[in-house]
Design a protein around this motif. Structure first.
Motif, mmCIF file in Angstrom:
data_model
loop_
_atom_site.group_PDB
_atom_site.id
_atom_site.type_symbol
_atom_site.label_atom_id
_atom_site.label_comp_id
_atom_site.label_asym_id
_atom_site.label_seq_id
_atom_site.Cartn_x
_atom_site.Cartn_y
_atom_site.Cartn_z
ATOM 1 N N TYR A 227 71.686 53.696 18.578
ATOM 2 C CA TYR A 227 71.731 54.481 17.341
ATOM 3 C C TYR A 227 70.762 55.663 17.445
ATOM 4 O O TYR A 227 69.594 55.495 17.801
ATOM 5 N N PRO A 228 71.250 56.879 17.126
ATOM 6 C CA PRO A 228 70.398 58.057 17.318
ATOM 7 C C PRO A 228 69.402 58.266 16.174
ATOM 8 O O PRO A 228 69.623 57.820 15.057
ATOM 9 N N SER A 229 68.346 58.987 16.484
ATOM 10 C CA SER A 229 67.376 59.348 15.443
ATOM 11 C C SER A 229 67.915 60.567 14.673
ATOM 12 O O SER A 229 68.847 61.238 15.140
ATOM 13 N N VAL A 230 67.316 60.854 13.536
ATOM 14 C CA VAL A 230 67.751 62.021 12.747
ATOM 15 C C VAL A 230 67.590 63.293 13.577
ATOM 16 O O VAL A 230 68.413 64.210 13.525
ATOM 17 N N ASP A 231 66.544 63.327 14.381
ATOM 18 C CA ASP A 231 66.301 64.485 15.238
ATOM 19 C C ASP A 231 67.428 64.676 16.258
ATOM 20 O O ASP A 231 67.877 65.804 16.500
ATOM 21 N N GLN A 232 67.871 63.566 16.822
ATOM 22 C CA GLN A 232 68.983 63.644 17.792
ATOM 23 C C GLN A 232 70.272 64.093 17.102
ATOM 24 O O GLN A 232 71.052 64.859 17.655
ATOM 25 N N ILE A 233 70.469 63.596 15.877
ATOM 26 C CA ILE A 233 71.675 63.997 15.122
ATOM 27 C C ILE A 233 71.623 65.497 14.854
ATOM 28 O O ILE A 233 72.611 66.211 15.015
#
Lengths: 257, 302
Positions: free
Chosen positions: A2-8
């Motif tokens: 699951y990606p972090s908000v930063d990755q999104i």
């Protein structure tokens, strides 16, 4: 994973079209989920969008769940012109350039009517944006010849297969159906042009592309010419009776006789 | 733990893949907390290509992230370098269809074009080792069970899109599933083919696999409002109602409708669930059918 908000956030920036073409949030969420192969939640997605918006990296538009676009120095978001704003230049183009392309015989008359607000409130795809009626007299053909064209106008993000079907549905009242699509050059929506052209070809629908709607001489191009439909005379008559004003009907009758 | 459904019929063109994708989307849209996995077990890869697109599918095939590649590694050429768990080959969140502005939670285990060749290769290998077809069946059965018992923990529904044939893999998937759905066009040829399929898999199964115990369910597909279809549907219903019936039948029929064909829309179309199928079809067909399927699943796998 699951990606972090930063990755999104980074994924959104990487996916947004360079030219600033807006993307629906639901479509971007599909792309983000696919990229990470994870069920990215709307909360995390919008947290990333909020951060980008705050930094002025992206802009937001309302409607259909919202859209986002990349902010560029060229302000390409202004390329989207609403259908309402396109009505006047389209009317002008149909009256002048388009009618001249039909090469009607001398003494023919043509009438372009804004029918976007005329017609039944209910009923699916029963209100073309414009109707063109031509009355022509040919050298050898007896009598006068009446043709009715319907035009469905779409803004940059409205040109798709559904729009072709909408134009097709309107030919149940007319002889020719056209889709008029505002599609500026190098627009992100150009990726759909091939499919729209193919669908127009299949269904015999005309396709008019408006590059620069304000430039009547060079800003328009007919990409597909429509095939004539064998619509019953009685249906067309009823359609004109409903959509054409009494004065215009008189004008038509005078030229038919 | 996921409930498992196999969509199978040895006849091609009855709408297995269309139904698989439509059903997956209906289950995911019905309750958007549900996670659905489609397992493409057909070397034609229609479900895969419509869900991930041909470019991505080519990459998956190249990387060996397909069911056929997995079976090749595990049974035909064990000891290879590829992933050892089937779950690692699943592509998450492949659906481009959205509902209430949220993408449907559908994942995919895709299939490459070599499935048949791989199955032949496995049989050849087992024969070479002086092991019969029974050994292959049991090995495949154990492998599928082991892997899917693990995968089931991450999903609510798993739907197997079986190839139009009778094969060991189809036999295993049919037996592994809580519910087997048999899409059937109510014309003479399809009904005839259905009898042969039931006879081979349910009535007189040969081999070492356990005999299927639960009645499969027929879904009438591509239904047209004509006399031939009406008569054949009546026949199918009558046969499903007798004592000792060989199958059950769902009351909802899938009509011959363009909207169903659009279940296999291309990966980058981004339709909404309602626009894709139309409200009429959702209300009259998809929702009642989904409800019926859920009821049978609840009875079969409480």
């Amino acid at each position: 994973m699951y990606p972090s908000v930063d990755q999104i956030k980074n994924q959104i920036v990487a996916t947004l079209p360079e030219d600033g073409t807006p993307v629906l949030n639901r479509v971007m969420l599909v792309e983000v989920r696919r990229a990470f192969e994870a069920s990215v939640t709307p909360d995390d997605y919008f947290a990333a969008v909020d951060l980008l918006d705050k930094k002025r990296s992206i802009g937001r538009m309302r409607g259909a769940g919202g859209q986002i676009y990349r902010i560029t120095s060229e302000k390409p978001q202004s390329r989207r012109v609403s259908e309402k704003s396109l009505m006047a230049p389209t009317h002008a183009y149909l009256k002048s350039e388009f009618v001249s392309l039909l090469e009607l015989p001398k003494k023919s008359i043509s009438l372009v009517i804004d029918t976007s607000k005329i017609g039944p409130q209910r009923g699916l795809w029963a209100r073309p944006d414009f109707v063109l009626v031509t009355v022509a007299e040919y050298k050898l053909m007896p009598g006068r010849h009446l043709d009715v064209h319907s035009f469905e106008l779409k803004s940059i993000d409205g040109g798709n297969v559904l729009a072709v079907h909408e134009a097709l549905a309107q030919t149940r009242f007319t002889h020719y159906g056209h889709l008029v699509w505002h599609l500026p050059r190098k627009s992100g929506a150009e990726k759909d042009l091939q499919e729209v052209c193919a669908q127009c070809e299949i269904h015999g629908i005309g396709l008019i592309r408006a590059y620069e709607p304000g430039d009547l001489a060079a800003g328009w191009e007919v990409l597909k010419t429509p095939r004539r439909k064998d619509t019953p005379v009685g249906v067309i008559d009823g359609f004109l009776e409903e959509r054409v004003s009494i004065d215009e009907q008189k004008n038509l009758l005078a030229n038919m006789n | 733990m996921a409930k498992t459904i196999a969509v199978a019929n040895m006849k091609g063109g009855v709408g297995k893949t269309t139904l698989t994708v439509c059903l997956a989307e209906a289950l995911a849209a019905d309750d958007q907390n549900m996670k659905v996995l489609i397992v493409d077990a057909d070397p034609q890869a229609s479900a895969s290509v419509s869900l991930v697109g041909d470019e991505k599918l080519a990459k998956l095939i190249e990387d060996g992230k397909t069911l056929d590649a997995y079976l090749d590694d595990q049974l035909a050429h064990p000891g290879g370098t590829s992933q050892t768990r089937l779950s690692n080959l699943i592509c998450g969140n492949v659906s481009s269809t959205t509902h209430n502005n949220i993408p449907l939670d559908i994942s995919l285990l895709s299939c490459g074009p070599f499935l048949r060749l791989v199955e032949k290769e496995i049989v050849r290998k087992f024969i070479k080792l002086n092991l019969g077809e029974n050994a292959y069946e049991m090995r495949l059965w154990a492998l599928i069970k082991q892997e899917f018992e693990f995968i089931k923990k991450s999903y609510d529904y798993i739907i197997f899109d079986c190839a139009p044939s009778i094969s060991v893999l189809n036999d295993v998937m049919i037996r592994y599933s809580d519910l087997v759905i048999l899409p059937t066009i109510p014309d003479f040829i399809s009904v005839y083919g259905l009898s042969a399929f039931l006879h081979t898999v349910w009535n007189y199964p040969i081999g070492s696999l356990p005999k299927p115990t639960k009645l499969p369910y027929v879904i009438v597909t591509k239904y047209q409002n004509n006399n031939q279809h009406k008569k054949n549907v009546e026949k199918l219903k009558a046969a499903a109602e007798i004592e000792g019936a060989k199958y059950g039948i769902f009351a909802t029929h899938v009509p011959q409708a363009v909207q169903f064909a659009s279940a296999l829309a291309l990966a980058n179309d981004y339709p909404t669930f309602t626009l894709k199928y139309s409200s009429k079809l959702i209300n009259e067909v998809i929702s009642p059918l989904t409800l019926e399927i859920k009821e049978v699943l609840d009875a079969y796998a409480p």
